[in-house]
Scaffold this motif. Structure first.
Motif, short mmCIF file in Angstrom:
data_model
loop_
_atom_site.label_atom_id
_atom_site.label_comp_id
_atom_site.label_asym_id
_atom_site.label_seq_id
_atom_site.Cartn_x
_atom_site.Cartn_y
_atom_site.Cartn_z
N ARG A 3 0.76 -1.37 -0.22
CA ARG A 3 -0.04 -0.06 -0.19
C ARG A 3 0.92 1.42 0.03
O ARG A 3 0.21 2.36 0.10
N HIS A 4 2.05 0.73 -0.07
CA HIS A 4 3.12 2.57 0.72
C HIS A 4 3.98 2.08 -0.35
O HIS A 4 4.73 0.90 -1.06
N ASP A 5 4.71 3.82 -0.55
CA ASP A 5 6.15 3.18 -1.66
C ASP A 5 6.88 4.28 -0.60
O ASP A 5 8.14 4.54 -1.55
N GLU B 299 -1.60 -10.97 -9.15
CA GLU B 299 -2.25 -10.40 -7.32
C GLU B 299 -2.08 -9.51 -7.00
O GLU B 299 -2.61 -8.51 -6.05
N THR B 300 -0.26 -9.21 -7.51
CA THR B 300 -0.13 -8.19 -6.29
C THR B 300 -0.48 -7.26 -7.49
O THR B 300 -1.01 -5.73 -7.11
N GLY B 301 0.03 -6.80 -8.87
CA GLY B 301 -0.51 -5.74 -9.53
C GLY B 301 0.50 -5.02 -10.24
O GLY B 301 1.73 -4.11 -9.21
N ALA B 302 -0.20 -3.90 -11.02
CA ALA B 302 0.93 -3.32 -11.28
C ALA B 302 1.06 -1.57 -10.56
O ALA B 302 2.22 -1.56 -10.26
N ARG C 198 4.83 0.70 -6.76
CA ARG C 198 4.89 1.31 -4.88
C ARG C 198 6.55 0.50 -4.16
O ARG C 198 6.89 0.80 -4.12
N GLN C 199 6.21 -0.65 -4.93
CA GLN C 199 6.87 -1.38 -4.37
C GLN C 199 8.51 -1.30 -4.65
O GLN C 199 9.37 -1.04 -3.51
#
Length: 229
Positions: free
Chosen positions: A36-38, A143-146, A151-152
């Protein structure tokens, strides 16, 4: 039994730890959400907000970067630490450049290519043609998505150098690496082991960066021993 918090790696989900979750089912297990965070600090704060008051902590790759940040932020809450196929070092310039290329793919509608590009570097050379393992990696990425992947990657690119804080780690620590890991190679694990007083080093034969999936029996045995140490 002591709760365990498991933090997955980049583009990975709880599937990364599926064999270990089954084996550690005698205790509460939380698989952290790191999508959820970068920034590593924000991800760590998010995990601490939902984690048990005191817990054992394990992270693989990106999960290790986050685990080290959690330990810096709240050392009194972590009872033991496992650093799997990870590194305390910040990105080298060429690593940052590669991440920017992958971010561009994700932001221009070509995210589907990303797990296929990454896969050969994630596993031991003997597993490059393992279609079952590759399908698992692709499924976790989908499942994680673009958007979460971007963000990761930005969080990883902005991480600090954790080497200066290794000597302060005072909890039982396992440093584990696959002997065929080319992303965070055994030499990096040996350097971490040398810097963390009293740590245990485990080099797992015949596997690469995704050791929990490539050599589940050996890694699970190490984690079970670590959890009881």
């Amino acid at each position: 039994m002591e709760p365990i918090v498991l933090i997955p790696g980049l583009l990975c989900t709880e599937t990364l730890y599926a064999p270990q979750i089954v084996a550690l089912a005698d205790r509460p297990v939380l698989v952290a959400d790191h999508r959820r965070h970068d920034s590593i600090a924000a991800i760590a704060a998010d995990i601490l907000a939902v984690a048990p008051e005191r817990f054992a902590l394990a992270g693989l790759s990106m999960g290790g970067y986050i685990a080290l940040e959690i330990l810096r932020a709240a050392p009194e809450r972590v009872s033991r630490l496992a650093l799997l196929d990870t590194s305390p070092k910040p990105d080298a310039p060429e690593q940052g450049e590669r991440r920017r290329v992958l971010i561009e793919l994700a932001e221009t509608g070509k995210f589907g290519k990303v797990p296929h590009l990454l896969y050969p570097g994630l596993v031991d050379a003997s597993r490059v043609d393992d279609e079952t393992l590759k399908a698992t990696v692709v499924e976790m990425a989908q499942e994680t998505g673009a958007e979460a992947f971007v963000r990761q990657q930005r969080a990883i690119m902005g991480r600090i150098d954790s080497r200066p804080s290794l000597a302060a780690i005072a909890v039982p620590t396992l440093v584990l690496v696959g002997d065929g890991d080319t992303l965070t190679p055994p030499q990096v694990a040996r350097e971490m082991h040398a810097a963390i007083s009293g740590s245990r080093l485990a080099v797992i034969p015949g596997c690469g960066h995704l050791s929990t999936l490539e050599a589940p029996g050996a890694v699970t045995a190490e984690l079970q021993a670590w959890a009881k140490a």
